[in-house]
Design a protein around this motif. Sequence first.
Motif, PDB file in Angstrom:
ATOM      1  N   LYS A 280       4.238 -12.938  -1.756  1.00  9.72           N
ATOM      2  CA  LYS A 280       3.222 -13.340  -0.787  1.00  9.72           C
ATOM      3  C   LYS A 280       3.780 -14.281   0.276  1.00  9.72           C
ATOM      4  CE  LYS A 280      -0.516 -11.510  -2.830  1.00  9.72           C
ATOM      5  NZ  LYS A 280      -1.267 -10.423  -2.214  1.00  9.72           N
ATOM      6  N   SER A 281       5.028 -14.740   0.117  1.00  9.39           N
ATOM      7  CA  SER A 281       5.454 -15.820   1.012  1.00  9.39           C
ATOM      8  C   SER A 281       6.727 -15.523   1.801  1.00  9.39           C
ATOM      9  CB  SER A 281       5.649 -17.103   0.196  1.00  9.39           C
ATOM     10  OG  SER A 281       6.610 -16.857  -0.817  1.00  9.39           O
ATOM     11  N   THR A 282       7.467 -14.511   1.412  1.00  8.26           N
ATOM     12  CA  THR A 282       8.756 -14.279   2.059  1.00  8.26           C
ATOM     13  C   THR A 282       8.597 -13.578   3.411  1.00  8.26           C
ATOM     14  OG1 THR A 282       9.734 -14.120  -0.110  1.00  8.26           O
ATOM     15  CG2 THR A 282      11.034 -13.259   1.688  1.00  8.26           C
ATOM     16  N   GLU A 283       9.503 -13.876   4.324  1.00  4.97           N
ATOM     17  CA  GLU A 283       9.448 -13.248   5.643  1.00  4.97           C
ATOM     18  C   GLU A 283       9.766 -11.753   5.532  1.00  4.97           C
ATOM     19  OE1 GLU A 283      12.044 -15.802   7.748  1.00  4.97           O
ATOM     20  OE2 GLU A 283      10.467 -17.322   7.917  1.00  4.97           O
ATOM     21  N   THR A 284       9.226 -11.011   6.481  1.00  6.64           N
ATOM     22  CA  THR A 284       9.288  -9.555   6.403  1.00  6.64           C
ATOM     23  C   THR A 284      10.718  -9.023   6.264  1.00  6.64           C
ATOM     24  OG1 THR A 284       7.265  -9.445   7.678  1.00  6.64           O
ATOM     25  CG2 THR A 284       8.555  -7.416   7.526  1.00  6.64           C
ATOM     26  N   GLY A 285      11.634  -9.606   7.055  1.00  8.68           N
ATOM     27  CA  GLY A 285      13.022  -9.112   7.017  1.00  8.68           C
ATOM     28  C   GLY A 285      13.629  -9.242   5.631  1.00  8.68           C
ATOM     29  N   VAL A 286      13.412 -10.406   5.025  1.00 12.33           N
ATOM     30  CA  VAL A 286      13.950 -10.648   3.680  1.00 12.33           C
ATOM     31  C   VAL A 286      13.246  -9.750   2.656  1.00 12.33           C
ATOM     32  CG1 VAL A 286      14.369 -12.412   1.912  1.00 12.33           C
ATOM     33  CG2 VAL A 286      14.448 -13.037   4.337  1.00 12.33           C
ATOM     34  N   MET A 287      11.953  -9.571   2.862  1.00  5.86           N
ATOM     35  CA  MET A 287      11.182  -8.695   1.954  1.00  5.86           C
ATOM     36  C   MET A 287      11.734  -7.276   1.967  1.00  5.86           C
ATOM     37  SD  MET A 287       7.063  -8.985   1.874  1.00  5.86           S
ATOM     38  CE  MET A 287       6.705  -7.830   0.546  1.00  5.86           C
ATOM     39  N   VAL A 288      11.975  -6.772   3.152  1.00  4.87           N
ATOM     40  CA  VAL A 288      12.500  -5.405   3.270  1.00  4.87           C
ATOM     41  C   VAL A 288      13.853  -5.314   2.559  1.00  4.87           C
ATOM     42  CG1 VAL A 288      13.377  -3.661   4.893  1.00  4.87           C
ATOM     43  CG2 VAL A 288      11.215  -4.845   5.356  1.00  4.87           C
ATOM     44  N   ASP A 289      14.653  -6.337   2.764  1.00  8.24           N
ATOM     45  CA  ASP A 289      15.973  -6.336   2.133  1.00  8.24           C
ATOM     46  C   ASP A 289      15.859  -6.359   0.600  1.00  8.24           C
ATOM     47  OD1 ASP A 289      18.902  -6.649   2.176  1.00  8.24           O
ATOM     48  OD2 ASP A 289      18.425  -8.634   1.318  1.00  8.24           O
ATOM     49  N   THR A 290      15.019  -7.243   0.101  1.00  7.85           N
ATOM     50  CA  THR A 290      14.834  -7.325  -1.357  1.00  7.85           C
ATOM     51  C   THR A 290      14.271  -6.009  -1.896  1.00  7.85           C
ATOM     52  OG1 THR A 290      14.375  -9.679  -1.126  1.00  7.85           O
ATOM     53  CG2 THR A 290      13.763  -8.671  -3.215  1.00  7.85           C
ATOM     54  N   ALA A 291      13.296  -5.468  -1.172  1.00 10.89           N
ATOM     55  CA  ALA A 291      12.675  -4.213  -1.614  1.00 10.89           C
ATOM     56  C   ALA A 291      13.718  -3.093  -1.674  1.00 10.89           C
ATOM     57  CB  ALA A 291      11.533  -3.830  -0.674  1.00 10.89           C
ATOM     58  N   ARG A 292      14.622  -3.082  -0.720  1.00 15.06           N
ATOM     59  CA  ARG A 292      15.676  -2.044  -0.730  1.00 15.06           C
ATOM     60  C   ARG A 292      16.549  -2.176  -1.965  1.00 15.06           C
ATOM     61  NH1 ARG A 292      16.542  -2.157   5.357  1.00 15.06           N
ATOM     62  NH2 ARG A 292      15.327  -0.318   5.929  1.00 15.06           N
ATOM     63  N   ARG A 293      16.902  -3.437  -2.265  1.00 23.90           N
ATOM     64  CA  ARG A 293      17.755  -3.642  -3.440  1.00 23.90           C
ATOM     65  C   ARG A 293      17.012  -3.293  -4.725  1.00 23.90           C
ATOM     66  NH1 ARG A 293      19.663  -8.887  -4.017  1.00 23.90           N
ATOM     67  NH2 ARG A 293      18.170  -9.736  -2.535  1.00 23.90           N
ATOM     68  N   LEU A 294      15.729  -3.635  -4.752  1.00 22.68           N
ATOM     69  CA  LEU A 294      14.924  -3.259  -5.930  1.00 22.68           C
ATOM     70  C   LEU A 294      14.825  -1.738  -6.045  1.00 22.68           C
ATOM     71  CD1 LEU A 294      11.958  -5.824  -5.738  1.00 22.68           C
ATOM     72  CD2 LEU A 294      13.735  -5.724  -7.506  1.00 22.68           C
ATOM     73  N   HIS A 295      14.648  -1.092  -4.909  1.00 25.71           N
ATOM     74  CA  HIS A 295      14.485   0.364  -4.940  1.00 25.71           C
ATOM     75  C   HIS A 295      15.758   1.052  -5.459  1.00 25.71           C
ATOM     76  CE1 HIS A 295      13.089   4.304  -2.856  1.00 25.71           C
ATOM     77  NE2 HIS A 295      12.497   4.156  -4.023  1.00 25.71           N
ATOM     78  N   ALA A 296      16.899   0.491  -5.066  1.00 23.19           N
ATOM     79  CA  ALA A 296      18.161   1.061  -5.556  1.00 23.19           C
ATOM     80  C   ALA A 296      18.197   1.009  -7.090  1.00 23.19           C
ATOM     81  CB  ALA A 296      19.343   0.290  -4.962  1.00 23.19           C
ATOM     82  N   VAL A 297      17.690  -0.065  -7.644  1.00 22.23           N
ATOM     83  CA  VAL A 297      17.686  -0.230  -9.104  1.00 22.23           C
ATOM     84  C   VAL A 297      16.624   0.671  -9.756  1.00 22.23           C
ATOM     85  CG1 VAL A 297      17.307  -1.864 -10.985  1.00 22.23           C
ATOM     86  CG2 VAL A 297      18.568  -2.583  -8.950  1.00 22.23           C
TER      87      VAL A 297
END
Length: 517
Positions: free
Chosen positions: A46-63
């Motif tokens: 709920k708190s992270t900036e969009t750019g960082v969120m997209v990056d984290t989501a990409r890494r999560l998606h890879a896993v």
Amino acid sequence: MMAKSVDYSLYLVTDSTPAILGGASLVDVVEAALEGGVTIVQYRDKSTETGVMVDTARRLHAVTKKYNVPLLINDRVDVALAVGCEGVHIGQDDIDIKTARRLLGESAIIGLTVASVEQALQGCDDGADYLGIGTIFATPTKTNTKDIIGTAGCQAILKAMAPKYSNVGTVCIGGINATNLQRVLYQSSDNSKRLDGIALVSAIIGAKDPKEAAKNLKHLVNTPPAFAAVSPSGYSGVEDVAGMLEAVPSVITSVNETNPLCHNMTNLVVQNFAASVALAIGGSPIMSNHGDEAADLAKLGGALVINMGTVTQEGLRNHLLALRAYNSQGGPVVLDPVGAAATTVRKSALKTLMAGGYFDLIKGNEGEIRQAYGKGDVQQRGVDSGASMLDGQSRAALVRDLAERERNIVLMTGSTDYVSDGRRTIAIKNGHEYLGRITGSGCVLGTTISAMLAVHRHDKLIAAVAGLLLFEIAAEYAAQRPDVKGPGTFVPALIDELDRIRQSNADGDFSWLSRAD
Ligand code: 3NM
Ligand code: MG
């Protein structure tokens, strides 16, 4: 819309706040959880900036892709689109389902948070693939939740969905952990529609070893609770009274032969009486109020009675410990919510107990059962707890509704007793007015029934009927005895008669049962 084949059974929602995640890396924790058996992941931040969120989501998606598990994004359709993951989970205040669907396409998994029947049906109409039902229990993970709906609220939603939306997935969320998961699954579900899974945050993200935690939770999700492991035979939903009566003598014989432990956490007034009654029917009594002792006692194959008669703060804590110990072993637990409608403390204690574990049987008078149902306040205003407000039909309906909701047995005592498993409801007229003029008759009836439940778990309704008939017919015999002059002499005579019926029943003489009414 076709239902997508998604395994919702162990649904992980992430949390990146230090209070839950600690110093660990979210991607590592999610990978460990996937190794442990998580079947779907929602990235919630709920708190992270969009750019960082997209990056984290990409890494999560890879896993998650490695484990062939869908990744959903909380609230943010834009992030889901950016990452190309499998879908989103949206709340009531977020983008609407239809717009999300238009943006993400038919194949996306779209879930919606719902807290009421109206929200659930609307979400289904709008094309949600699954519903996240909650909040089940208050949780520190999300403190701005609007409604705590409990397992009863979840069940009401499933029931409303069943006829039209059997293909829409369902998980529930809020305060669920390894201790309560099996019961929540069991009590939230309805005969017509089951939950497809459990969603949780802190029980995995906040665990010391997320892989082990997920593995254990997965095992629990796929294992019915011990208290439900038995399947009722001849469960036709029809009151086969003759068939039930036929089964009664063998239940009573079984107690006599196996001497089940009768563990009573009861009030100070009736301890002695309860122990004597347990002995008279062939049980093996222990009056232990120490919560920590229950873990050992629960392994002995007996039953527990929790009686709120002289409830204290310390007592309530002990009750919860014992309740959980018996739940985990599958040992039957009887709740006697004595005076539950009388004071704020008792009302709250009853709520705490009912939210804290599973009771195989809840027994009480009209006021107590209404309180357990949750409509004590409304209809009991200004009325003495002894006075009946309901006619027979309404009593039977209340008992049935509560049993259906709790998925257990409910017994309302009175001049006519009503007992139900939610499908079959029986009225029993046996007993004697002296039972109302001595102290603790209801409490020791609870003890009697608990012994029957201990030996006859595959049809708990028959166990309850057996205990009720034994006790009330013994009371009739006792009251008739020439040496009984009133309530005082009635008590020892009642114990004598219980003992006598036990013996003659063991000798194959079931004539006592001809008094059943
Ligand atoms: N949604 P925990 S409750 C993310 O009621 C979330 O919609 C909720 O966390 C809702 O498993 C919740 O740690 C937090 O109790 C659940
Ligand atoms: Mg939201």
